[in-house]
Design a protein around this motif. Structure first.
Motif, short mmCIF file in Angstrom:
data_model
loop_
_atom_site.label_atom_id
_atom_site.label_comp_id
_atom_site.label_asym_id
_atom_site.label_seq_id
_atom_site.Cartn_x
_atom_site.Cartn_y
_atom_site.Cartn_z
N THR A 205 0.82 -1.21 0.00
CA THR A 205 0.00 0.00 0.00
C THR A 205 0.85 1.27 0.00
N LYS A 206 2.17 1.10 0.29
CA LYS A 206 3.10 2.24 0.42
C LYS A 206 2.59 3.22 1.47
N GLN A 207 2.27 2.66 2.63
CA GLN A 207 1.81 3.48 3.74
C GLN A 207 2.58 3.15 5.01
N VAL A 208 2.82 4.18 5.80
CA VAL A 208 3.37 4.03 7.14
C VAL A 208 2.22 4.11 8.13
N HIS A 209 2.16 3.16 9.07
CA HIS A 209 1.20 3.19 10.16
C HIS A 209 2.00 3.40 11.45
N PHE A 210 1.91 4.60 12.00
CA PHE A 210 2.75 4.95 13.14
C PHE A 210 1.91 5.12 14.40
N ASP A 211 2.17 4.28 15.39
CA ASP A 211 1.47 4.31 16.66
C ASP A 211 2.07 5.43 17.52
N LEU A 212 1.24 6.36 17.96
CA LEU A 212 1.73 7.51 18.72
C LEU A 212 1.99 7.20 20.19
N LYS A 213 1.99 5.92 20.53
CA LYS A 213 2.58 5.54 21.82
C LYS A 213 4.09 5.68 21.76
N ASN A 214 4.60 5.80 20.52
CA ASN A 214 6.04 5.97 20.30
C ASN A 214 6.35 7.42 19.93
N PRO A 215 7.52 7.93 20.33
CA PRO A 215 7.92 9.28 19.93
C PRO A 215 8.39 9.31 18.48
N SER A 216 8.39 10.48 17.88
CA SER A 216 8.89 10.61 16.51
C SER A 216 9.36 12.02 16.25
N ASP A 217 10.34 12.13 15.36
CA ASP A 217 10.76 13.40 14.76
C ASP A 217 11.35 13.04 13.40
N TYR A 218 10.46 12.61 12.48
CA TYR A 218 10.86 11.99 11.23
C TYR A 218 10.21 12.69 10.04
N GLY A 219 10.85 12.52 8.88
CA GLY A 219 10.32 13.04 7.64
C GLY A 219 10.03 11.93 6.65
N PHE A 220 8.94 12.06 5.90
CA PHE A 220 8.52 11.03 4.95
C PHE A 220 8.27 11.65 3.58
N ILE A 221 8.60 10.90 2.53
CA ILE A 221 8.42 11.33 1.15
C ILE A 221 7.27 10.54 0.53
N PRO A 222 6.27 11.19 -0.06
CA PRO A 222 5.14 10.47 -0.64
C PRO A 222 5.54 9.70 -1.89
N PRO A 223 4.88 8.59 -2.19
CA PRO A 223 5.16 7.84 -3.43
C PRO A 223 4.95 8.72 -4.67
N ASP A 224 3.84 9.47 -4.69
CA ASP A 224 3.62 10.48 -5.72
C ASP A 224 4.29 11.74 -5.20
N GLU A 225 5.45 12.07 -5.75
CA GLU A 225 6.30 13.08 -5.12
C GLU A 225 5.75 14.50 -5.19
N ARG A 226 4.61 14.68 -5.83
CA ARG A 226 3.98 16.00 -5.84
C ARG A 226 2.70 16.05 -5.02
N HIS A 227 2.36 14.94 -4.37
CA HIS A 227 1.10 14.89 -3.64
C HIS A 227 1.20 13.90 -2.49
#
Length: 296
Positions: A205-227
């Protein structure tokens, strides 16, 4: 505190309300649908301390720069937040850019607001170009319609690269929330590119499922790089965030300190905001609230 409030009815007849403070960095202090508030009011103290928290913008630079890239602020009394954060010469005075610390020039109607600032504008007799360290111009337009909140944000600079983005803090009650993000297989960890762990990423599916029980400071690039797209799911509401860019230079930052009552989901006009090269960029963002109640 002079605010600008926008109102409109959603397509399901619910009242949408968005409130900005143009005199303090175009901060989005409230966004509601049918009375459900999605901006984390628990971050009011961050706004009061250093004009962060609630719904701040990013631009014309990202986070903290190297000392050689910004001017030293001699008269710290003109910005009260500098005293509150214990500012010292050689430190970044304007985290995420001068745009969130100064008044914007606006025109508004019941459901929209147009705002802009540029390097030739002055704050207490000093040009914004002198405060930021380079000349720039930023345009911001927010509009409520039946589908939610639409924001068009752009920046253009001279002398140094620039970036623009939204650093909105969304409310979560007890970390029992999940963010789903359309993403390629790598993520940006404070400037270092890494493969996304298998437990986060679905390669089909090219999706990240991130549980907010965990901390984060991350950057993600979409598969469609303009959207790009993200969905925040909490007990009280779901929040859909979609953004587009005229170039492939954009990303989505996910910021959630451990055990915090908020998550920042940040569309931004750079793939790696810690290493920006463009002198001109823009993003268009659509934010829709989906209340989790019986008649939603």
């Amino acid at each position: 505190m002079k605010t600008t409030s926008l109102k409109h009815r959603s397509k399901d007849g619910k009242l949408l309300e968005a409130t900005f403070i143009p005199t303090q960095g175009m901060n989005l202090i409230s966004y509601k649908k049918d009375g459900i508030e999605v901006i984390a009011q628990s971050t009011q103290d961050l706004f009061d301390e250093r004009l962060s928290g609630l719904g701040p913008i990013i631009g014309p630079h990202f986070y903290h720069r190297k000392a050689r890239e910004f001017p030293t602020i001699v008269d710290t009394t003109i910005f009260p937040h500098l005293k509150k954060i214990g500012y010292k010469a050689g430190e970044e005075p304007f985290s995420h850019g001068i745009g969130r610390y100064v008044p914007w020039n606006i025109t508004s109607s019941d459901s929209s607001v147009d705002a802009m600032i540029s390097g030739i504008d002055t704050y207490r007799g000093i040009t914004l170009a002198a405060l930021e360290g380079f000349d720039f111009e930023m345009h911001f337009k927010a509009q409520l319609d039946s589908n939610g909140l639409h924001i068009k944000f752009s920046v253009e600079s001279e002398g140094s690269p620039s970036v623009c983005g939204l650093h909105y803090y969304y409310a979560i009650d007890d970390n029992n929330a999940i963010v789903t993000i359309d993403s390629q297989g790598e993520y940006n960890d404070l400037g270092e590119w890494k493969s996304i762990p298998n437990q986060w990423h679905n390669p089909i599916t090219k999706q990240v499922h991130f549980d907010l029980k965990n901390p984060s400071d991350y950057g993600f690039i979409p598969p469609d790089e303009r959207h790009g797209k993200a969905l925040l799911e909490t007990k009280e509401y779901h929040l859909s965030i979609e953004y587009s860019s005229p170039t492939n230079q954009n990303s989505l930052q996910l910021y959630h300190p451990k055990d915090s009552k908020f998550v920042a989901i940040e569309p931004i006009s750079a793939k790696n905001p810690r290493n920006v090269t463009a002198l001109k960029s823009s993003i268009d963002v659509h934010i829709d609230i989906i209340p989790m109640n019986k008649d939603s």
